[in-house]
Design a protein around this motif. Structure first.
Motif, PDB file in Angstrom:
ATOM      1  N   THR A  14      44.078  33.238  45.150  1.00 51.97           N
ATOM      2  CA  THR A  14      42.734  33.505  44.641  1.00 51.97           C
ATOM      3  C   THR A  14      41.931  32.256  44.305  1.00 51.97           C
ATOM      4  OG1 THR A  14      43.664  33.674  42.428  1.00 51.97           O
ATOM      5  CG2 THR A  14      43.407  35.737  43.667  1.00 51.97           C
ATOM      6  N   TYR A  63      47.455  35.888  42.373  1.00 52.84           N
ATOM      7  CA  TYR A  63      47.716  37.125  41.637  1.00 52.84           C
ATOM      8  C   TYR A  63      49.158  37.204  41.143  1.00 52.84           C
ATOM      9  CZ  TYR A  63      43.326  39.342  43.209  1.00 52.84           C
ATOM     10  OH  TYR A  63      42.008  39.671  43.425  1.00 52.84           O
ATOM     11  N   PRO A 114      47.594  37.577  36.090  1.00 51.38           N
ATOM     12  CA  PRO A 114      47.126  37.190  37.430  1.00 51.38           C
ATOM     13  C   PRO A 114      45.984  36.195  37.319  1.00 51.38           C
ATOM     14  CG  PRO A 114      47.284  39.584  37.215  1.00 51.38           C
ATOM     15  CD  PRO A 114      47.446  39.027  35.844  1.00 51.38           C
ATOM     16  N   TRP A 152      42.580  34.029  38.526  1.00 47.09           N
ATOM     17  CA  TRP A 152      41.374  34.122  39.331  1.00 47.09           C
ATOM     18  C   TRP A 152      40.729  32.757  39.563  1.00 47.09           C
ATOM     19  CZ3 TRP A 152      39.850  37.213  42.822  1.00 47.09           C
ATOM     20  CH2 TRP A 152      38.535  37.145  43.307  1.00 47.09           C
TER      21      TRP A 152
END
Length: 375
Positions: free
Chosen positions: A244, A261, A285, A287
């Motif tokens: 990500t 993630y 997770p 980002w």
């Protein structure tokens, strides 16, 4: 009463406590908040933007997803606190990045949105007002209205490049490179598609921007070199879930950070792409992962369901979590370091020498905070 006043007129006893990272200001956004980016330029380092993304309720019933957004331009000052300077209605915002080099003496912000487009805005100061004016747009072909531009990165974060390039990723597995000429944004190359699902992130290697990377929902991290064509030159599957976030280190050559993630931050030496040099598990997770703009030895991470964290020890390749922030209740998406100096930051309330901002999605919350960090 403004959104700022509603939140900041509460007493200290009403606010949740964070041991190390201290909240300076809060703002309740009307739409979901998913990105924050501080301006890196002298004279405007107290300026940042917050991007918003909102899926209109009921729109899916008609078979068409209607996404709207806003760009919120803020300033902070020790005297006046947090101030909303400007609010721009736009398509849903998925990512934003300031260009680190002025272009024709202008400060430029690039915005990726749900209209399959990259938009450029210039920052202006008119009398006492700070504004953003749209100056350029590049729109990708979008036959079914489902192509989202998910991330972007400038080529000149470390040194000037002429003409500057923007790399961006999309929701159908593509990666694109745009050139900013004197008159417009033009498409230089499109790589469609090595990622099987969404390409969540794409970014340049700032020491040599012929090299770039992409990470996707297929758990693959690709390395490319523009000098040898569009085929990836390396592929890595160390990530156990979607990739990500990526960020090249401007101070340490060959070093790249990635987030996934799978809750791990990985530190790479791009000369050996078989396995990461080190990795660390975070509480949720990931980002966004971002190197600090000073020593480039700390990483600020948005761990979505697990809060916001500061990682350190990266010079020794033994990362550890040194600070955590749990003010956000529902999906921490956006984080960024302020470029304000230590002396400037000390003029603000609370202890600490570094300022950061963070935002979360479903609770529509933007926070500006201070922390003590050895940078």
């Amino acid at each position: 009463m403004s959104n700022y006043e509603k939140l900041n007129n509460t007493s200290d006893d009403d606010l949740p406590r964070n041991v190390h990272i201290k909240t300076l200001y809060k703002w309740k956004t009307d739409f979901n908040a998913d990105s924050v980016e501080w301006c890196p330029h002298n004279g405007f380092k107290n300026i940042f933007v917050c991007g918003n993304y909102q899926l209109i309720a009921g729109a899916e019933e008609s078979g068409i997803k209607q996404r709207v957004g806003r760009i919120l331009l803020f300033s902070v000052s020790a005297k006046d606190g947090l101030k909303l300077e400007l609010e721009i209605e736009t398509a849903a915002v998925l990512d934003q990045k300031w260009c680190h080099q002025k272009i024709n003496q202008e400060i430029i912000l690039a915005v990726a949105n749900s209209d399959s487009a990259i938009e450029l805005y210039k920052l202006q100061k008119e009398h006492k007002n700070i504004t953003l004016k749209k100056v350029n747009t590049f729109s990708f072909p979008n036959e079914d209205d489902e192509l989202l531009i998910l991330s972007l990165d400038w080529s000149n974060n470390k040194s000037n490049s002429e003409p500057p390039e923007i790399i961006c990723s999309d929701s159908k597995g593509g990666v694109h490179i745009l050139l900013l000429t004197e008159k417009e944004l033009v498409l230089k190359a499109s790589i469609i598609k090595f990622h099987e699902f969404e390409t969540w992130i794409a970014g340049f290697y700032y020491w040599d921007t012929n090299i770039f990377f992409s990470g996707g929902d297929d758990c693959i991290l690709y390395k490319y070199d523009q000098r040898v064509g569009s085929e990836p030159i390396s592929r890595n599957r160390s990530h156990e879930a979607g990739v990500t976030s990526l960020h090249s280190n401007c101070s340490q050559e060959y070093i790249l950070a990635s987030g996934s993630y799978d809750e791990h931050v990985r530190i790479w030496d791009i000369r050996n792409f078989k396995c990461p040099k080190s990795e660390i598990k975070t509480p949720g997770p990931l980002w966004r992962v971002k190197w600090d703009p000073f020593s480039q030895n700390h990483i600020l991470v948005a761990s979505m369901l697990g809060g916001v964290h500061v990682l350190s020890g990266l010079d020794l390749m033994k990362p550890k979590i040194v600070d955590s922030y749990y003010e956000h209740g529902n999906i921490a998406y956006g984080v960024d370091w302020s470029f304000l100096t230590e002396d400037e930051v000390r003029n603000y309330p609370q202890e600490g020498n570094v300022m950061i901002s963070s935002c979360s999605f479903y609770d529509n919350l933007l926070c500006v905070s201070k922390l003590k960090c050895d940078i």
